[in-house]
Write an enzyme that holds these catalytic residues in place. Sequence first.
Site, short mmCIF file in Angstrom:
data_model
loop_
_atom_site.label_atom_id
_atom_site.label_comp_id
_atom_site.label_asym_id
_atom_site.label_seq_id
_atom_site.Cartn_x
_atom_site.Cartn_y
_atom_site.Cartn_z
N CYS A 68 41.55 42.77 37.43
CA CYS A 68 41.10 42.79 38.81
C CYS A 68 42.29 42.75 39.79
CB CYS A 68 40.11 41.65 39.05
SG CYS A 68 39.09 41.82 40.52
N HIS A 69 42.44 41.68 40.56
CA HIS A 69 43.52 41.55 41.54
C HIS A 69 44.81 40.96 40.96
CE1 HIS A 69 40.20 42.20 44.34
NE2 HIS A 69 41.11 42.51 45.24
#
Length: 174
Positions: free
Chosen positions: A99-100
Amino acid sequence: MTDGVEQVEYTGPRQAVEEAGATAVLVSPKTDVVQGFNHVDKGDEFSVELPIGQASVDDFDALVLPGGVVNADALRTDAAAVEFARGFFAAHKPVGAICHAPWTLIEAGVVDGRTLTSWPSLQTDLRNAGANWVDEEVHVDKGFVTSRKPDDIPAFAAKLIEEIAEGPYQGQHI
């Protein structure tokens, strides 16, 4: 990880590596607990098992960086967390980021020349840092495993376990 971690991106991979027989350790810039989130809602708290200041890359076989916007944004501004992540690449050890989480790796200077995936909003940041961004459920680049989102956790965990089992990457790393 730190406060703001996307809870399932921590618990899912951790459960998978533990079920595969590995020992997982929660390393954090914090010294007490980390607040998990389910998107924007508070989730569970997780006890820190080892403060980042006491952690050594030599003591671990791999690094897994869960996402969460707040978590990743905080880690990329923490010098000890960035250096710890950079150390796994220097040691050729497997790294997983979902994800991030690649934001921290941009700051660590280890994505240039690599192909990886992430949450789609990071693609410009990653390309500007020299990475080749792809929209795939999971991508592996020389021991570096990346995925986009919580739905990708089963594929992410499977590849991560495979890379950990293979051990340090024998080719040239960044």
